[in-house]
Design an enzyme around this catalytic site. Structure first.
Site, PDB file in Angstrom:
ATOM      1  N   ASP A 194      -5.789   1.978 -11.390  1.00  0.00           N
ATOM      2  CA  ASP A 194      -4.399   1.660 -11.075  1.00  0.00           C
ATOM      3  C   ASP A 194      -3.471   2.547 -11.910  1.00  0.00           C
ATOM      4  O   ASP A 194      -3.659   2.711 -13.110  1.00  0.00           O
ATOM      5  CB  ASP A 194      -4.119   0.187 -11.357  1.00  0.00           C
ATOM      6  CG  ASP A 194      -2.768  -0.256 -10.829  1.00  0.00           C
ATOM      7  OD1 ASP A 194      -2.171   0.502 -10.039  1.00  0.00           O
ATOM      8  OD2 ASP A 194      -2.315  -1.353 -11.196  1.00  0.00           O
TER       9      ASP A 194
ATOM     10  N   HIS B 250      -1.668  -6.019 -15.794  1.00  0.00           N
ATOM     11  CA  HIS B 250      -2.392  -6.924 -14.905  1.00  0.00           C
ATOM     12  C   HIS B 250      -2.432  -8.298 -15.576  1.00  0.00           C
ATOM     13  O   HIS B 250      -3.111  -8.472 -16.593  1.00  0.00           O
ATOM     14  CB  HIS B 250      -3.820  -6.414 -14.665  1.00  0.00           C
ATOM     15  CG  HIS B 250      -3.857  -5.121 -13.924  1.00  0.00           C
ATOM     16  ND1 HIS B 250      -4.959  -4.308 -13.880  1.00  0.00           N
ATOM     17  CD2 HIS B 250      -2.918  -4.488 -13.191  1.00  0.00           C
ATOM     18  CE1 HIS B 250      -4.708  -3.237 -13.145  1.00  0.00           C
ATOM     19  NE2 HIS B 250      -3.471  -3.331 -12.728  1.00  0.00           N
TER      20      HIS B 250
ATOM     21  N   SER C  83      -3.708  -2.396 -18.940  1.00  0.00           N
ATOM     22  CA  SER C  83      -4.476  -3.498 -18.378  1.00  0.00           C
ATOM     23  C   SER C  83      -5.333  -4.092 -19.482  1.00  0.00           C
ATOM     24  O   SER C  83      -4.816  -4.401 -20.556  1.00  0.00           O
ATOM     25  CB  SER C  83      -5.321  -3.002 -17.194  1.00  0.00           C
ATOM     26  OG  SER C  83      -6.033  -4.070 -16.601  1.00  0.00           O
TER      27      SER C  83
END
Length: 884
Positions: free
Chosen positions: A171, A79, A52
Site C-alpha cells: 500500500d 492501517h 502500517s
C-alpha cells in the site's frame, strides 16, 4: 527522444483556495528553526506519511526529529482496526511539540500540526482541506495510503511530498507513482531500520524513492530539500540564460551517457526535473550540478530515468477507455477480414499497463460480440527504457492494482502470484514489447489503432508537428488515433477527424499532402556553418565488405531451439517466412525438401557437438529446384556464442545433361527403380510423421486435461490467497492495536510502581477490599497486623485471622458501602498496640463505588503517652485530695 506518459492534471494547486504554493526560495542559509512556511511566498508544504505494522514506533521517532517551527504540516495515514477507537493521537502527542489532531471532515490543514486519519475512513484533500469518505472496498482489501497520496498529488502538484515508513504489503506504491508523476518528491525509510520492510521495499523496487534513509534522518532531509533555491525563481536569470548556460550542458552529458538526445524535450519539464535532483543533493548552483553530473555517472542515469517520467496505470481515464470499447473496437472487429490480424501500436508504453488494458478490452469485445470469423489483435508496445520493457514483458504487478482493475477482470485476466498479480498468458501473447526511440527509429505501419497518450505534451511543438504526420502514415485508412486528455492534433485537421465525445479519439482521413518524417537532422542544430570532414576510407574494410556481400555463402546463426538470431547474405532460396503469426524459427522457415533433413541434422550437431554436412539436398524454389550443400557447425566459443549453431548454405551446380548412350533403357529402368525407392521412403516417412502427429494430439488432449485441473487448483489457490490477504490486513491492524496496548501497559506498569512506592513510603497499612469484602490489594505494613500474605488476594477478609481486636470490621465496611460515609475507630491489637482505623469508599474515575479503602495508622505511642498522662493526672488528683 520519447518520454513516458504522464497526465497533465488540471487540479488546483495550493493548500488554501485563495493562494497557491510556490517553490521555496531563500536568500541565504536558513536556521533550523526557520520554517519552510517562511521561505514560501504563500502557503506551506504538506507531507503525507504512510505507515502500517510497526509504524507507531517509526512515527514517534520521525516526529521527535522534526525541527521546532518547521512550518510543515504532516498528514498520517495508517492501517487501523475499523471497529475500535484508536489512541494513536494521545501516543504521538507525548513525543512532539506540534499539535496532533484526529481528522474530522472538512478540517483545514495548518502548519506545524499533525493530522491522523480516523479508523474506518478513507481520506482525501482538496485545496488544503481534508475530507473523510466511507471506504468502498471490503475490510482487508482497502488501500487508504494509495487513496490519500493520489489526492495529495492532485492537490499539491509538484509540491507534494510522500513518506513511506514501516509496514507490510505494498500500500502506498501506486500513490507514490502519482506523486512522482506530478514532479513531487518521495522519502522512504531504510528497510534495514524498519520493523516490517514490505512497504518500503515495494516503493524502492518500483524505482520511486528519491531518498532512502533511517527514519530519524528523514525530517532533516525534507527540510533541506525545501530550502533548495529553484532555478526559475533566481533573480537576474531568464529562461534563455538558463538554457544557454545549463540546459545544453546537461543535454550533452545525457547524450554522451545514454545515447539519447533530450534537446527537443520541453524546457519547463527539464527544468523541474533538474531542480528536483539539485534539491535532493542540496546543490544550489546549476554550474555545480553540471560538475556533479560529470563526476557521477549514476546521477546521469538517475536524471535520465527522471526525465522518462515512467508513470502509468491500468485503464487510466476510465471514461476514455469505455468510449474506446463502445465505439472503436466493435467497429474494428466488424470490419476486419479473417485472414489478417488487427494491428495496434502503443509508443512510450512504460511498464505495459496501457498495452495490457487494450488487450483486455479487445478480449472482452470479442466475447461480447462473438464474431463468426476468428479475429486476433497484435499489439506492438515500445519504449525508450530497456528496464521498463523487461518489466512489461514479465507482466507482474503489485497487489494494489486492485484499485484500478475490477475484481472481475482480476479473476479473468490475472493470475495471483507471490508478490502480486501476473497477466494471464493469453493476454501476454497478444503483445510484443520492444525498445524503440520514436524519433530516431522507423515507425510501425499498417496499423488499425495507435494509442499515444500523454507523450506529446512533453515534446516541443516542432517535434509534435513531425510526429502527427508520422502517425497518419502508420495508420490504415479509417484507423484510429488515441491521444491523452491534454493533447490534440493541433492544426492537422486535414489528417484526422475527431470522434464524438470528450475523449481524444480521432479517425484517420485521406490526404494527398506529402508526409515529412523525422530524421537525425531533427536533432541537429538549426544551422551548421561548416561541414565536418569525411573520414578517410579504409580500403581493407571496404574490400572485406565487398567480398562478404558478393562471394560469401548465405548463412544464419540460430540458438539451440532453432530461433534465428542473425542472417548473413541472401537466404531467400532456402528459407521463407511461414504463413500465420510472424515466426523466425529455422525449421518453420525451411523450404520444401530441406526441412526434415535440416531438423535431424540440427539435433545431431547439438547432440554430438560436431560439424554435420548435408550434401546434394534438392530444395524446392519458386517454380523450380536447387541442389544445396548445408553445413551445420555447433559453436562453443566465445562464450557469447555458446549453444548456438551456424548453418551455411552452398549452392551446387546442376550436372550437365549427359549424351544418349547405347543403353538408354537400362539407365531409364535404373532411374525408375531409384525413384520408386525414394517414393517408398517418403511414404514411410509420411506414415511416421502421421503417427507422431497422432501421438502429439493425444498428448495435447492430456495436456488440456492437466491444464483444466491446474486451473481448478489455481482458482482454489486464488481463494486461499485472498483469505491470506485479509488475514494479513487484520494482522496489521492487530499489530497496530497491540502496539497501542503495549504502550498503555507500560504506562500502567509505571503508574503501579509509582503507587506502590508511594504507599510504601508512608509506612501506613492500607487495605483495599471490593464490594464483596474480598481482598484486592494491601501494603506490606498491613501484613504485620492482619497476617495477610500475597496468596490471600481474592479471599474474604472475614476468613483471615488478624491480631486486631476489631470484630465489627465487616459490619463497618458494609455500613460505608451502604451510606458512603467514612467510619473512624481506634482499634487495639492482641499485642497491646493501638491503630487508628479509617474506612473510606473506593471511587473509580467514572465516580463509581467499587469497594472500600481501609487505612491503619499506628497510634501506640500516642496511646502510651495518653495513658501516662492519665496516670500522672490521677496521681496529682490523689495528692491534691489527700492534702488538707
Amino acid at each position: 527522444m520519447a518520454p513516458r506518459k504522464k497526465d497533465k492534471a488540471k487540479a488546483a494547486v495550493g493548500t488554501r483556495p485563495a493562494r497557491s504554493i510556490k517553490a521555496p526560495a531563500i536568500a541565504g542559509k536558513a536556521t533550523e528553526g526557520q520554517g519552510a512556511a517562511e521561505k514560501l511566498a504563500t502557503g506551506f508544504p504538506i507531507v503525507g506519511i504512510g505507515a502500517s505494522a510497526g509504524g507507531l514506533e517509526a512515527l514517534e521517532l520521525f516526529l521527535a526529529h522534526v525541527p521546532e517551527g518547521s512550518g510543515l504540516a504532516f498528514v498520517i495515514v495508517q492501517h487501523l482496526d475499523p471497529t475500535r477507537k484508536g489512541i494513536i493521537v494521545e501516543l504521538l502527542q507525548r513525543g512532539t511539540h506540534m499539535r496532533v489532531f484526529q481528522v474530522k471532515d472538512r478540517m483545514r490543514v495548518e502548519a506545524n500540526c499533525v493530522y491522523v486519519i480516523p479508523p474506518n475512513k478513507d481520506m482525501s484533500i482538496l485545496h488544503g482541506v481534508l475530507h473523510l469518505l466511507d471506504p468502498i472496498a471490503p475490510r482487508g482489501l482497502r488501500l487508504p495510503i494509495d487513496f490519500f497520496f493520489r489526492a495529495l498529488a492532485d492537490d499539491q502538484q509538484e509540491h507534494s511530498i510522500g513518506v513511506i515508513l514501516s509496514g507490510m504489503g505494498s500500500d502506498g506504491t501506486l500513490g507514490l507513482r502519482a506523486i512522482k508523476e506530478k514532479a513531487g518528491v518521495v522519502f522512504v525509510q531504510d528497510p534495514a531500520s524498519a520493523k516490517f520492510d514490505g512497504m518500503p521495499r515495494s516503493a524502492i523496487n518500483a524505482g520511486l524513492a528519491d531518498v532512502v534513509a533511517p527514519v530519524e534522518i528523514l525530517p532533516g532531509k525534507i527540510v533541506a530539500f525545501l530550502q533548495h533555491v529553484p532555478l526559475i525563481t533566481q533573480p537576474g536569470r531568464t529562461d534563455e540564460d538558463i538554457a544557454q548556460s545549463a540546459l545544453d550542458k546537461v543535454v550533452i552529458l545525457l547524450r554522451q551517457h545514454t545515447g539519447h538526445d533530450f534537446s527537443l524535450y520541453k524546457k519547463s519539464t527539464v527544468y523541474r526535473r533538474i531542480e528536483r535532483r539539485m534539491g535532493l543533493h542540496q546543490i544550489d548552483k546549476i554550474a555545480n550540478y553540471v560538475r556533479f553530473l560529470q563526476e557521477n555517472s549514476r546521477e546521469v542515469e538517475a536524471l535520465f530515468r527522471e526525465l522518462l517520467i515512467g508513470v502509468t496505470s491500468f485503464f487510466r481515464d476510465p471514461d476514455a477507455w469505455e468510449q474506446l470499447k463502445a465505439d472503436i473496437l466493435p467497429t474494428l472487429v466488424a470490419g476486419q477480414s479473417a485472414n489478417r490480424a488487427l494491428r495496434a501500436w502503443i509508443p512510450a508504453c512504460a511498464t505495459g499497463e496501457e498495452a495490457y488494458s487494450l488487450a483486455i478490452l479487445f478480449k472482452e469485445t470479442l466475447e461480447e460480440f462473438k464474431p463468426a470469423k476468428k479475429i486476433t489483435l497484435q499489439i506492438f508496445a515500445t519504449d525508450l527504457d530497456q528496464q521498463a520493457i523487461e518489466k512489461a514483458r514479465e507482466g507482474v504487478f503489485p497487489p494494489n492494482i486492485a484499485a484500478d482493475v475490477s475484481a472481475q477482470r482480476l479473476d479473468r485476466f490475472f493470475i495471483k502470484v507471490e508478490h502480486g498479480y501476473q497477466v494471464a498468458q493469453s493476454i501476454r501473447e497478444m503483445i510484443i514489447f520492444a525498445p524503440q526511440n520514436i524519433i530516431m527509429d522507423p515507425p510501425f505501419t499498417k496499423l488499425d489503432l495507435l494509442s499515444c497518450r500523454n507523450l506529446l505534451i512533453y515534446l516541443t511543438p516542432e517535434l509534435q508537428k513531425k510526429l502527427l504526420p508520422l502517425f497518419h502514415y502508420g495508420l490504415n485508412p479509417g484507423g484510429c488515433l488515441f491521444l491523452g486528455s491534454a493533447e490534440s492534433i493541433g492544426l492537422f485537421t486535414n489528417l484526422f477527424a475527431p470522434l464524438a465525445g470528450k475523449s481524444r479519439l480521432y479517425r484517420r482521413l485521406e490526404s494527398t499532402q506529402p508526409i515529412e518524417f523525422p530524421s537525425t537532422s531533427l536533432l541537429a542544430p538549426p544551422s551548421t556553418p561548416t561541414q565536418p570532414l569525411k573520414p578517410t576510407a579504409n580500403l581493407q574494410a571496404l574490400a572485406d565488405q565487398l567480398l562478404l556481400q558478393t562471394y560469401s555463402p548465405a548463412a544464419v546463426l540460430a540458438d539451440d531451439k532453432g530461433e534465428i538470431l542473425y542472417i548473413s547474405g541472401h537466404t531467400g532460396k532456402y528459407l521463407e517466412p511461414a504463413a500465420g503469426k510472424a515466426n523466425l524459427n529455422l525449421f518453420a522457415m525451411a523450404r520444401e525438401g530441406l526441412r526434415y533433413e535440416l531438423t535431424a541434422a540440427f539435433k545431431k550437431a547439438l547432440r554430438q557437438q560436431e560439424t554435420i554436412l548435408l550434401t546434394n539436398i534438392v530444395v524446392g524454389t519458386n517454380g523450380g529446384k536447387q541442389i544445396v550443400n548445408v553445413t551445420l557447425q555447433p559453436l562453443g566459443a566465445p562464450i557469447a556464442l555458446d549453444r548456438m549453431v551456424l548453418i551455411v548454405f552452398t549452392d551446387v551446380a546442376a550436372a550437365p545433361p549427359t549424351k544418349t548412350t547405347g543403353k538408354p533403357r537400362r539407365a531409364t529402368a535404373h532411374l525408375a527403380e531409384l525413384e520408386r525407392e525414394i517414393e517408398h521412403a517418403r511414404q514411410e516417412a509420411q506414415s511416421v510423421r502421421e503417427e507422431m502427429q497422432t501421438s502429439q494430439e493425444e498428448l495435447k488432449s492430456a495436456n488440456e486435461e492437466l491444464q483444466s485441473t491446474n486451473e481448478e487448483l489455481q482458482s482454489t489457490n486464488e481463494e486461499l490467497t485472498t483469505s491470506k490477504e485479509e488475514m494479513q490486513s487484520m494482522n496489521e491492524e492487530l499489530h497496530t492495536l497491540n502496539q497501542e496496548l503495549q504502550t498503555r501497559l507500560d504506562e500502567l506498569s509505571r503508574t503501579n510502581n509509582d503507587m506502590k512506592n508511594l504507599l510504601d513510603s508512608t509506612d501506613i497499612a492500607t487495605l483495599f477490599l471490593d464490594n464483596s469484602l474480598c481482598v484486592r490489594r494491601f501494603t506490606s505494613e498491613t501484613s504485620k497486623i492482619t497476617n495477610l500474605i500475597p496468596g490471600d488476594v481474592g479471599r474474604p477478609i472475614t476468613d483471615i485471622a488478624s491480631a486486631l481486636l476489631y470484630p465489627e470490621l465487616a459490619e463497618d465496611v458494609r455500613q460505608v458501602l451502604r451510606t458512603l460515609v467514612k467510619v473512624e475507630r481506634q482499634i487495639a491489637t492482641s499485642g497491646g498496640n493501638w491503630f487508628a482505623a479509617r474506612i473510606l469508599p473506593y471511587r473509580t474515575s467514572e465516580n463509581m463505588i467499587d469497594g472500600v479503602v481501609i487505612t491503619f495508622i499506628d497510634m501506640t505511642v500516642s496511646k502510651k503517652l495518653e495513658a501516662e498522662l492519665r496516670a500522672t493526672e490521677a496521681r496529682m488528683r490523689e495528692m491534691l485530695d489527700q492534702k488538707p
